[in-house]
Design an enzyme around this catalytic site. Structure first.
Site, PDB file in Angstrom:
ATOM      1  N   GLY A   1       2.277 -10.988   6.575  1.00  0.00           N
ATOM      2  CA  GLY A   1       3.225  -9.911   6.315  1.00  0.00           C
ATOM      3  C   GLY A   1       4.023 -10.219   5.072  1.00  0.00           C
ATOM      4  N   ILE A   2       4.920  -9.316   4.691  1.00  0.00           N
ATOM      5  CA  ILE A   2       5.704  -9.578   3.488  1.00  0.00           C
ATOM      6  C   ILE A   2       7.061 -10.163   3.853  1.00  0.00           C
ATOM      7  CG2 ILE A   2       4.577  -7.995   1.913  1.00  0.00           C
ATOM      8  CD1 ILE A   2       6.555  -5.875   2.586  1.00  0.00           C
ATOM      9  N   GLY A   3       7.725 -10.714   2.851  1.00  0.00           N
ATOM     10  CA  GLY A   3       9.053 -11.253   3.070  1.00  0.00           C
ATOM     11  C   GLY A   3       9.093 -12.749   2.873  1.00  0.00           C
ATOM     12  N   LYS A   4      10.288 -13.302   3.044  1.00  0.00           N
ATOM     13  CA  LYS A   4      10.471 -14.692   2.643  1.00  0.00           C
ATOM     14  C   LYS A   4       9.791 -15.687   3.571  1.00  0.00           C
ATOM     15  CE  LYS A   4      15.073 -15.484   4.648  1.00  0.00           C
ATOM     16  NZ  LYS A   4      16.423 -15.992   4.395  1.00  0.00           N
ATOM     17  N   VAL A   5       9.695 -15.363   4.857  1.00  0.00           N
ATOM     18  CA  VAL A   5       9.021 -16.297   5.765  1.00  0.00           C
ATOM     19  C   VAL A   5       7.532 -16.384   5.422  1.00  0.00           C
ATOM     20  CG1 VAL A   5       8.524 -16.885   8.154  1.00  0.00           C
ATOM     21  CG2 VAL A   5      10.694 -15.793   7.595  1.00  0.00           C
TER      22      VAL A   5
ATOM     23  N   GLU B   1      -2.947  -7.118   3.787  1.00  0.00           N
ATOM     24  CA  GLU B   1      -2.510  -5.791   3.314  1.00  0.00           C
ATOM     25  C   GLU B   1      -1.982  -5.875   1.902  1.00  0.00           C
ATOM     26  OE1 GLU B   1      -0.559  -3.596   7.152  1.00  0.00           O
ATOM     27  OE2 GLU B   1       0.635  -5.080   6.089  1.00  0.00           O
TER      28      GLU B   1
ATOM     29  N   ASN C   1      12.223  -1.081  10.025  1.00  0.00           N
ATOM     30  CA  ASN C   1      11.280  -0.586   9.018  1.00  0.00           C
ATOM     31  C   ASN C   1      10.126   0.194   9.651  1.00  0.00           C
ATOM     32  OD1 ASN C   1      12.765  -1.981   7.051  1.00  0.00           O
ATOM     33  ND2 ASN C   1      11.568  -3.840   7.362  1.00  0.00           N
TER      34      ASN C   1
ATOM     35  N   GLY D   1       1.460  -2.929   9.512  1.00  0.00           N
ATOM     36  CA  GLY D   1       0.108  -3.314   9.889  1.00  0.00           C
ATOM     37  C   GLY D   1       0.072  -4.421  10.918  1.00  0.00           C
TER      38      GLY D   1
ATOM     39  N   LYS E   1      22.759 -14.106  12.502  1.00  0.00           N
ATOM     40  CA  LYS E   1      24.219 -13.911  12.424  1.00  0.00           C
ATOM     41  C   LYS E   1      24.977 -15.148  12.921  1.00  0.00           C
ATOM     42  CE  LYS E   1      23.837  -9.127  12.009  1.00  0.00           C
ATOM     43  NZ  LYS E   1      24.219  -8.407  10.825  1.00  0.00           N
TER      44      LYS E   1
END
Lengths: 500, 500
Positions: free
Chosen positions: B263-267, B288, B378, B382, B402
């Site tokens: 997937g996308i993002g920093k992780v 993807e 969001n 996928g 948090k």
């Protein structure tokens, strides 16, 4: 009798009795058995193992195609033989042992077990018990009334015991279509492009050296017990057949619809019988189980072909089918369950799936397995394989149970087996909700209005309205979403909410 | 500049300005637009439509590949242009409008939108807006940095507006592989058997008569904004890379693993960067989105090939990639999202999927979308296409958010996107839970022990123990399963449970 059924000379010398076979099993072994919806299961060896365990206790992991017949699962549980069971069961004794935490149970998409085994999700299978109608010259076996996971078990197991069932008519030869998508990382396409595509062989290949015994049996499959249609199931069938008729009128579907899949049980049977009356033609099935109603549909001339993984019929229909097998031979195929339930094929063919829900929520999520979110009923079976990949995914349920003490349409399902994405149509005896192209808030209104029992509608609407005030894509009041289960637990009825 | 990009004579005479294009849209129209994770989206026409709506209001249904860039989704929402939006979005303004109930949103598996359109789940598309790099002699268009649903939209829409983007290097020609599984009921196999299989054409076929205008633009894609790795994401990556190393040692996987999806993002970026350090070779991706880390992996020599539906990179990497495109040309393919996310191909290739969870419960169910069960973040994207069909399905999340007020490991997820069946591995910065072959009660212990933040462990264990006393396959205390969300709502923290 057995002679004409064992054409491999070396194997014909490996006949043993069930007691001897039972002696091969050791504590902590991983055991696989044929059997799918009570058909083609182990009748002799597992039964002998239960006997042995009375004096010589042991625990095994047992995997199958799906459910076993003859109360075998219950007997295994009662004999404390089961450490872990997968991927499906329908037995009341085993169910209790599972819910009491005495037997571990992995509830699994029936199309995935073979894939998961190949992806190293489990320890190696020590012994596979496979029912067969015949052993061929090359050692390959002709399965009986189901294929289930037998082909994968045969390939993956260290040792194999064949249960040669002489009660199964040799007419069944040629009905099976055994193929495999292959092994990772070199899997290939499953070349099925129509329900009646034949892409494999009629027998399961066997490495002869693995066979440690052949046990003879003449015990028949447990007959299916199907409750007759009642007013409720007839109403569900009527709504659904009416929907299909409307879709044909709108030009969305032809009179042949798309290949059908139907779960087992009285609702599915009523729905399939509904197709006999309607204005349909050249129907096909790409399903798991060929049941009484499948053969009625074939007899009616409305259904051209049925593909499945098992024949599970009542005693009356067993005779009807096997006494007239020439009539059906070219109209049915039995496949391995990783093929009958393959995501790839279901999506390609555009299957219309019809499965039973325990409960649905107002947003269209479905619980198929867990009573009040905790206790296992049977298992997810193939419903997820089909619902996720279907052209049209239908779930049917009665709107209420226990005389109205339980509503099957709830604010939030207590367990999710199928998310809103996998549910297109919900049908109860009250009506049908067509959820295609609708956002959650639109879904809620139509599900409550069309499917909920009138006595629970205002409760559900009130919940929905107040949740919407708080906002969200899928509005919920989490602190009261499960109140009805609390009422059911404490007062024995969800209906308290109606009158409070 | 535009001349060399329009080789079809008739079409070269249909250039219009964006204002004219915006005038074609009517109230209640169904509009489709190219665009996938902010790449290859409509930059001119949707923007002009926003302008028009200031004085001439209208409402449309808008479907895309996935998210749009340039704040377009927010501008559309602010202009009250959207009646219904699908199948994905990441915009804060639109998100608020969705959760406030002002815009209807259908959250959809990204691999399914094209199938659902073909199965008549939506009204016909009136106008499709498709970004292209070039129009070929036969009218077919070369897509830009994404393919998304453009091929399906082109086939299904009544009318087409082409946005010819002159900022996109013509070097991109040849990177796309456009194919379709066909139309029901005559669909065929998708013949992809390796990540780098080419089975289609380099351009999207266009019925020239449908084209009502060509709008020129030179606006670039919005650059991806990726937060740098921190201690938490690095710890997650380390656990996961360690797991893969162990699997290689055990012989369950080779150093090439299986094709990767992330997937996308920093992780995800941190995890992919982790592969650069590890002892891997000849990796492939069937994913993807090709993101910054994909190109780092290609540069490192560890990754041989990457298949996706879009290139979504930061500004720095945009230059790096397109200034040196010859280096990457033969190592990447962009596919339609019903192919990049096809159940059939994902299962066949045996993809290892790595996706981000908002929260996981102690039994392994995952919520990817709904904050506190109600508010859309969001969308499922996928993640479901991959998790369901993967060889190995991994979900990553930080154990707390948090500053500890929120635990991501909960008794029962407040919304289910992925059921326990679709989740093999859960990783937090605390550790990794390998759930393969485990029953729910076994899963709970390992998830709490390995993945939950230490400050929430005793709370979760206490819940689990008391639920087990009541029994069940998946033990729950429904009346308190969501207590932490109530605390979060009322006291601003889930941590009340820790100290109560």
């Amino acid at each position: 009798m057995a002679g004409e059924r064992i054409l491999h000379k070396e194997l014909s010398e490996r006949i043993i009795d069930d007691k001897k076979a039972a002696s091969f099993f050791k504590d902590k072994m991983v055991v696989a058995s044929s059997g799918f919806t009570k058909s083609g299961d182990s009748k002799a060896v597992l039964s002998a193992l239960v006997q042995r365990a009375q004096t010589d206790p042991l625990k095994i992991t047992l995997m199958t195609g799906a459910s076993l017949g003859h109360g075998t699962d219950g007997a295994l549980a009662a004999a404390k033989l089961l450490h872990l069971r997968l991927p499906f069961q329908v037995d009341t004794v085993l169910r209790k042992a599972i819910n009491d935490g005495e037997v571990l149970f992995i509830d699994q998409h029936l199309g995935e077990t073979a894939n998961l085994l190949k992806a190293n999700n489990f320890p190696k299978i020590d012994i596979a018990i496979l029912e067969a109608a015949k052993i061929q010259e090359d050692g390959s076996i002709i399965p009986t009334t189901s294929v289930g996971n037998s082909a994968a078990f045969a390939a993956l197991a260290d040792k194999i015991i064949i249960e040669l069932n002489t009660s199964v008519s040799l007419d069944i030869i040629g009905v099976h279509d055994i193929c495999s998508p292959g092994e990772y990382p070199n899997r290939s396409e499953i070349h099925i492009v129509e329900a009646n595509s034949r892409v494999g062989t009629i027998a399961i290949p066997i490495e002869v050296d693995k066979v440690i015994g052949i046990v003879l049996t003449d015990k028949k499959d447990s007959p299916a017990e199907i409750a007759p249609a009642d007013e409720t199931t007839k109403a569900i069938a009527k709504h659904l057949v009416g929907f299909f008729n409307d879709e044909i009128k709108k030009g969305n579907l032809t009179k042949s619809l798309m290949p059908l899949q139907a779960g087992i049980g009285k609702v599915a049977n009523a729905v399939l019988n509904g197709f006999i009356e309607g204005d349909f033609e050249n129907l096909t099935m790409y399903s798991e189980v060929l049941q009484d109603s499948t053969f009625d549909l074939l007899d009616s001339g409305k259904l051209n072909f049925a593909s499945g993984s098992s024949i599970t019929v009542s005693e009356e229909y067993y005779h009807k089918v096997f006494d007239n097998f020439d009539k059906y031979r070219n109209k049915i195929i039995l496949r391995p369950q990783d093929i009958s339930n393959a995501a790839e094929v279901i999506r390609r063919l555009g299957v219309i799936s019809i499965n039973t829900a325990l409960e649905c929520d107002i947003y269209g999520n479905v619980n198929s397995t867990h009573i009040a979110g905790t206790n296992m009923m049977n298992g997810i079976g193939g419903s997820g394989d089909f619902a996720r990949n279907a052209y049209l995914s239908v779930f049917v349920t009665q709107s209420i149970a226990k005389g109205g003490k339980i509503t099957s349409i709830v604010p939030m399902v207590s367990h999710v087996d199928h998310t809103e994405h996998d549910v297109d149509i919900i049908v109860t005896e009250q009506g049908l909700a067509d959820l295609r192209g609708l956002a959650p808030r639109q879904r809620a209104k139509i599900i409550i209005e069309n499917c909920a029992h009138p006595s629970y509608r205002s409760y559900l609407l009130d919940y929905f309205d107040r949740a919407c005030e708080r906002g969200g894509q899928t509005p919920h009041l989490l602190e009261e979403a499960f109140d009805i289960y609390k009422d059911l637990r404490e007062k024995g009825t969800m209906a308290k909410q109606i009158f409070s």
